[in-house]
Scaffold this active site. Structure first.
Site, PDB file in Angstrom:
ATOM      1  N   SER A   6       0.991  -1.301   0.032  1.00 55.25           N
ATOM      2  CA  SER A   6      -0.047  -0.139  -0.021  1.00 55.25           C
ATOM      3  C   SER A   6       0.966   1.054  -0.022  1.00 55.25           C
ATOM      4  CB  SER A   6      -0.865   0.057   1.005  1.00 55.25           C
ATOM      5  OG  SER A   6      -1.320   1.377   1.616  1.00 55.25           O
ATOM      6  N   MET A  34      -9.054   7.642  -0.568  1.00 55.53           N
ATOM      7  CA  MET A  34     -10.043   7.731   0.630  1.00 55.53           C
ATOM      8  C   MET A  34     -10.729   9.147   0.371  1.00 55.53           C
ATOM      9  SD  MET A  34      -7.475   6.636   3.691  1.00 55.53           S
ATOM     10  CE  MET A  34      -6.843   5.298   3.915  1.00 55.53           C
ATOM     11  N   MET A  65     -12.283   3.688  -0.756  1.00 48.37           N
ATOM     12  CA  MET A  65     -12.784   3.992   0.517  1.00 48.37           C
ATOM     13  C   MET A  65     -13.580   5.098   0.336  1.00 48.37           C
ATOM     14  SD  MET A  65      -9.800   2.609   2.968  1.00 48.37           S
ATOM     15  CE  MET A  65      -8.648   2.811   1.341  1.00 48.37           C
ATOM     16  N   MET A 134     -10.946  -6.394   5.560  1.00 48.19           N
ATOM     17  CA  MET A 134     -10.360  -5.421   6.374  1.00 48.19           C
ATOM     18  C   MET A 134      -9.859  -5.836   7.868  1.00 48.19           C
ATOM     19  SD  MET A 134      -9.796  -2.760   4.251  1.00 48.19           S
ATOM     20  CE  MET A 134      -8.905  -1.921   5.592  1.00 48.19           C
ATOM     21  N   PHE A 140      -6.591   4.794   8.040  1.00 50.29           N
ATOM     22  CA  PHE A 140      -5.215   5.191   8.251  1.00 50.29           C
ATOM     23  C   PHE A 140      -4.129   3.924   8.212  1.00 50.29           C
ATOM     24  CE2 PHE A 140      -7.886   7.319  10.985  1.00 50.29           C
ATOM     25  CZ  PHE A 140      -7.660   8.724  10.646  1.00 50.29           C
ATOM     26  N   GLY A 142      -0.686   2.050   9.678  1.00 51.49           N
ATOM     27  CA  GLY A 142       0.050   1.584  10.731  1.00 51.49           C
ATOM     28  C   GLY A 142      -0.661   1.383  11.986  1.00 51.49           C
ATOM     29  N   ASP A 170      -6.338  -6.830   4.308  1.00 53.31           N
ATOM     30  CA  ASP A 170      -5.546  -5.390   4.286  1.00 53.31           C
ATOM     31  C   ASP A 170      -5.795  -4.882   5.673  1.00 53.31           C
ATOM     32  OD1 ASP A 170      -4.714  -2.946   3.824  1.00 53.31           O
ATOM     33  OD2 ASP A 170      -6.705  -2.518   2.623  1.00 53.31           O
ATOM     34  N   GLY A 171      -4.599  -4.549   6.264  1.00 54.99           N
ATOM     35  CA  GLY A 171      -4.570  -3.694   7.559  1.00 54.99           C
ATOM     36  C   GLY A 171      -3.748  -4.567   8.487  1.00 54.99           C
ATOM     37  N   GLY A 172      -2.442  -3.773   8.834  1.00 58.00           N
ATOM     38  CA  GLY A 172      -1.857  -4.322  10.082  1.00 58.00           C
ATOM     39  C   GLY A 172      -1.184  -5.453  10.064  1.00 58.00           C
ATOM     40  N   SER A 193       2.824  -0.518   6.186  1.00 58.17           N
ATOM     41  CA  SER A 193       4.049  -0.059   7.061  1.00 58.17           C
ATOM     42  C   SER A 193       4.986  -1.319   7.013  1.00 58.17           C
ATOM     43  CB  SER A 193       3.460   0.013   8.694  1.00 58.17           C
ATOM     44  OG  SER A 193       2.189   0.257   8.602  1.00 58.17           O
TER      45      SER A 193
HETATM   46  C1  DX5 Z   1      -6.432   1.368   5.675  1.00 54.11           C
HETATM   47  C2  DX5 Z   1      -5.826   1.212   4.493  1.00 54.11           C
HETATM   48  C3  DX5 Z   1      -4.561   0.001   4.169  1.00 54.11           C
HETATM   49  C4  DX5 Z   1      -3.483   0.544   4.986  1.00 54.11           C
HETATM   50  C5  DX5 Z   1      -2.389  -0.550   4.991  1.00 54.11           C
HETATM   51  O1  DX5 Z   1      -7.339   2.216   5.588  1.00 54.11           O
HETATM   52  O2  DX5 Z   1      -6.916   0.475   3.157  1.00 54.11           O
HETATM   53  O3  DX5 Z   1      -4.408  -0.539   2.943  1.00 54.11           O
HETATM   54  O4  DX5 Z   1      -2.871   1.473   4.053  1.00 54.11           O
HETATM   55  O5  DX5 Z   1      -1.421  -0.100   5.731  1.00 54.11           O
HETATM   56  P1  DX5 Z   1      -0.842  -1.035   7.175  1.00 54.11           P
HETATM   57  O6  DX5 Z   1      -0.251  -2.285   6.413  1.00 54.11           O
HETATM   58  O7  DX5 Z   1       0.088  -0.177   7.510  1.00 54.11           O
HETATM   59  O8  DX5 Z   1      -1.976  -1.365   8.083  1.00 54.11           O
HETATM   60 ZN    ZN Z   2      -6.414  -0.663   1.418  1.00 51.32          ZN
END
Ligand code: DX5
Ligand code: ZN
Length: 215
Positions: A6, A34, A65, A134, A140, A142, A170-172, A193
């Site tokens: 991302s 976003m 999003m 998700m 966001f 991170g 996707d996410g974290g 991240s």
């Molecule tokens: C969150 C995004 C993710 C995010 C992933 O709203 O859709 O794609 O950028 O970043 P990390 O891997 O840092 O959670």
């Molecule tokens: Zn994403």
């Protein structure tokens, strides 16, 4: 494992050189659009996405999003991303929208926030190519991975059955939870991240290698 970094977590001013670094190492580039309405953050839209498409040979994995995806989705058709994903929470017309995306020769994706039950997409399964689960609340990069995503991934895998649908998460996601995510059934991983942490080309390569060692 298909890896889709991302760029939200990358240096957006020097993105061209970052794209060159990741190009030989990953399968997609994940574009987080976003709108400051569906999620609190405003990132970028179709103009920046088009510039990214012109600056890389990687297939684009676009994650919208946004509210009113019926109006936003067609703005991405001429950019020809590989995947175009909208959120089920943002529309009452998911089947129609997915059909429109597929008519363009683009893979249609639908995404679910952590609190959204799988039942909300069951009626769409014959019309989509990808489901994006998700594992954080969107908005966001991170944030910390929410483990409830794991059960959701395995239930989704059962629900999909023999259909050709990619499960993207996707996410974290990082080296400490990646193996759980892939064993639960994920085919495709988004990482912000965990890929771009450190910022230098050398560090980014090391970050990707560390993820590949696990997935
Ligand atoms: C969150 C995004 C993710 C995010 C992933 O709203 O859709 O794609 O950028 O970043 P990390 O891997 O840092 O959670
Ligand atoms: Zn994403």
């Amino acid at each position: 494992m298909l890896l889709s970094p991302s760029i939200l977590a990358a240096d957006l001013i020097d993105l061209k050189s970052t794209l060159k670094v990741i190009e030989p190492l990953v399968e997609f580039v994940h574009i987080d659009v976003m709108d400051g309405h569906f999620v609190p953050t405003l990132s970028f839209g179709e103009i920046y996405t088009r510039s990214v498409a012109q600056s890389t040979s990687l297939p684009l994995d676009v994650h919208l999003m946004v509210s009113r995806p019926e109006i936003e989705v067609p703005k991405y058709f001429d950019i020809k991303p590989a995947n175009l994903t909208f959120h089920v929470e943002a529309t009452n017309f998911g089947v129609r929208l997915a059909n429109q995306i597929r008519e363009q020769g683009i893979k249609a994706g639908v995404s679910l926030n952590p609190q959204t039950p799988l039942a909300t997409i069951e009626h769409m399964l014959d019309h989509i190519d990808l489901v994006l689960i998700m594992s954080v609340e969107p908005g966001f990069y991170g944030q910390s991975f929410l483990p409830l995503a794991l059960d959701k991934i395995s239930s989704l895998k059962k629900m999909i059955g023999k259909r050709q649908i990619t499960i993207e998460v996707d996410g974290g996601i990082n080296t400490s939870n990646l193996s759980q995510v892939t064993s639960a059934g994920a085919d495709m991983i988004v990482a912000g991240s965990a890929v771009f942490r450190g910022g230098t080309a050398e560090q980014i390569k090391k970050n990707i290698a560390a993820l590949r060692e696990i997935g």
